[in-house]
Motif scaffolding. Sequence first.
Motif, short mmCIF file in Angstrom:
data_model
loop_
_atom_site.label_atom_id
_atom_site.label_comp_id
_atom_site.label_asym_id
_atom_site.label_seq_id
_atom_site.Cartn_x
_atom_site.Cartn_y
_atom_site.Cartn_z
N TYR A 86 0.82 -1.20 0.00
CA TYR A 86 0.00 0.00 0.00
C TYR A 86 0.87 1.26 0.00
O TYR A 86 0.52 2.27 -0.63
CB TYR A 86 -0.95 0.01 1.20
CG TYR A 86 -2.00 -1.08 1.18
CD1 TYR A 86 -2.49 -1.59 -0.02
CD2 TYR A 86 -2.50 -1.60 2.36
CE1 TYR A 86 -3.46 -2.58 -0.03
CE2 TYR A 86 -3.46 -2.60 2.36
CZ TYR A 86 -3.94 -3.08 1.16
OH TYR A 86 -4.90 -4.06 1.14
N THR A 87 1.99 1.22 0.70
CA THR A 87 2.90 2.37 0.72
C THR A 87 3.42 2.65 -0.69
O THR A 87 3.47 3.81 -1.12
CB THR A 87 4.08 2.11 1.68
OG1 THR A 87 3.58 1.89 2.99
CG2 THR A 87 5.05 3.27 1.69
N PHE A 88 3.79 1.60 -1.42
CA PHE A 88 4.30 1.81 -2.77
C PHE A 88 3.19 2.24 -3.74
O PHE A 88 3.45 2.98 -4.68
CB PHE A 88 5.04 0.57 -3.28
CG PHE A 88 6.43 0.49 -2.73
CD1 PHE A 88 7.45 1.21 -3.30
CD2 PHE A 88 6.71 -0.29 -1.62
CE1 PHE A 88 8.73 1.17 -2.79
CE2 PHE A 88 7.98 -0.35 -1.09
CZ PHE A 88 9.01 0.39 -1.68
N ILE A 89 1.97 1.82 -3.49
CA ILE A 89 0.85 2.32 -4.31
C ILE A 89 0.68 3.82 -4.06
O ILE A 89 0.52 4.61 -5.00
CB ILE A 89 -0.44 1.55 -3.97
CG1 ILE A 89 -0.36 0.14 -4.56
CG2 ILE A 89 -1.67 2.28 -4.50
CD1 ILE A 89 -1.50 -0.76 -4.15
N PHE A 90 0.75 4.24 -2.80
CA PHE A 90 0.64 5.65 -2.46
C PHE A 90 1.75 6.46 -3.11
O PHE A 90 1.50 7.51 -3.72
CB PHE A 90 0.67 5.80 -0.93
CG PHE A 90 0.68 7.21 -0.45
CD1 PHE A 90 -0.42 8.02 -0.63
CD2 PHE A 90 1.79 7.73 0.20
CE1 PHE A 90 -0.43 9.34 -0.17
CE2 PHE A 90 1.79 9.03 0.65
CZ PHE A 90 0.69 9.84 0.47
N LEU A 91 2.99 5.99 -3.02
CA LEU A 91 4.12 6.70 -3.64
C LEU A 91 3.98 6.75 -5.15
O LEU A 91 4.31 7.76 -5.78
CB LEU A 91 5.44 6.03 -3.23
CG LEU A 91 5.81 6.11 -1.76
CD1 LEU A 91 7.07 5.31 -1.47
CD2 LEU A 91 5.98 7.56 -1.32
N GLY A 92 3.48 5.67 -5.74
CA GLY A 92 3.26 5.64 -7.19
C GLY A 92 2.21 6.65 -7.63
O GLY A 92 2.36 7.31 -8.66
N LEU A 93 1.13 6.78 -6.84
CA LEU A 93 0.10 7.76 -7.16
C LEU A 93 0.62 9.19 -7.03
O LEU A 93 0.28 10.06 -7.84
CB LEU A 93 -1.13 7.56 -6.26
CG LEU A 93 -1.97 6.32 -6.59
CD1 LEU A 93 -3.01 6.09 -5.50
CD2 LEU A 93 -2.65 6.48 -7.94
N ILE A 94 1.47 9.43 -6.04
CA ILE A 94 2.08 10.76 -5.91
C ILE A 94 2.96 11.05 -7.13
O ILE A 94 2.89 12.13 -7.72
CB ILE A 94 2.92 10.86 -4.61
CG1 ILE A 94 2.02 10.87 -3.40
CG2 ILE A 94 3.81 12.10 -4.63
CD1 ILE A 94 2.76 10.83 -2.08
N LEU A 95 3.78 10.08 -7.49
CA LEU A 95 4.67 10.26 -8.65
C LEU A 95 3.86 10.48 -9.93
O LEU A 95 4.17 11.37 -10.72
CB LEU A 95 5.58 9.03 -8.80
CG LEU A 95 6.67 9.12 -9.84
CD1 LEU A 95 7.65 10.22 -9.48
CD2 LEU A 95 7.39 7.80 -9.94
N TYR A 96 2.80 9.72 -10.12
CA TYR A 96 1.94 9.89 -11.29
C TYR A 96 1.34 11.29 -11.32
O TYR A 96 1.30 11.95 -12.36
CB TYR A 96 0.82 8.84 -11.30
CG TYR A 96 -0.25 9.13 -12.32
CD1 TYR A 96 -0.03 8.89 -13.66
CD2 TYR A 96 -1.47 9.68 -11.93
CE1 TYR A 96 -1.01 9.19 -14.60
CE2 TYR A 96 -2.44 9.98 -12.85
CZ TYR A 96 -2.21 9.73 -14.20
OH TYR A 96 -3.17 10.02 -15.12
N CYS A 97 0.87 11.75 -10.18
CA CYS A 97 0.23 13.07 -10.10
C CYS A 97 1.23 14.18 -10.43
O CYS A 97 0.90 15.12 -11.16
CB CYS A 97 -0.34 13.27 -8.71
SG CYS A 97 -1.42 14.69 -8.59
N ILE A 98 2.44 14.06 -9.94
CA ILE A 98 3.46 15.09 -10.21
C ILE A 98 3.88 15.06 -11.67
O ILE A 98 3.97 16.11 -12.32
CB ILE A 98 4.68 14.90 -9.27
CG1 ILE A 98 4.28 15.25 -7.84
CG2 ILE A 98 5.84 15.76 -9.72
CD1 ILE A 98 5.33 14.92 -6.81
#
Length: 195
Positions: A86-98
């Motif tokens: 779940y942590t890596f999903i969260f980080l991936g969503l942040i990276l995608y958004c940026i």
Amino acid sequence: MDSKAGDLFSAEDAHPTGTGGAGIMARFGFPKGFSASVAKEWFDRRRVSIRPWASFVDQRKFSKPRNFGEMCQRVVKNVEIYNSNYTFIFLGLILYCIISSPMLLIALAVFLGAFYIIHLKSLESKLVVFEPGKELTVPHQMSLAGAVSLPVFWLAGAGAAVFWVLGATLFVIGTHAAFRELELSDVEELLMEPV
């Protein structure tokens, strides 16, 4: 000049005059022991504790919970089991958004660049404003840079991006945790816990 003075992320004294200028991590208010190596160690521990992604997305392991109590048990246990995923999903969503928002990417680059320039200037000399002897400290300079950056982030849509990331994360994690069946060993462990 000592090689330690060039270490931006050091929490130890890095100011060449020895006036207690700590590294960027300490200046941002992180705990004294927090450094790039601590962050890397945390990241490595998370990466090692990831459950296999094939098992994480195995469609045969998903079903509708029978009742609200079972759904709550699933959410609690799955968050415990898959927290690194779940942590890596969260980080991936942040990276995608940026990455998907060029204005946000530019605003973030300007913001980080301003902090880096302030750090470099603070190593060279003190910033004196208004009357002679009135020094603007590094935390005040960084606060001023942050305040000036707020309109840039607002124009770039950072507020909407934050809420999008939080909403998408809660939706993805909540859906997975609620519908992912527990393993037999996890169910037995839940039944054996004292009340």
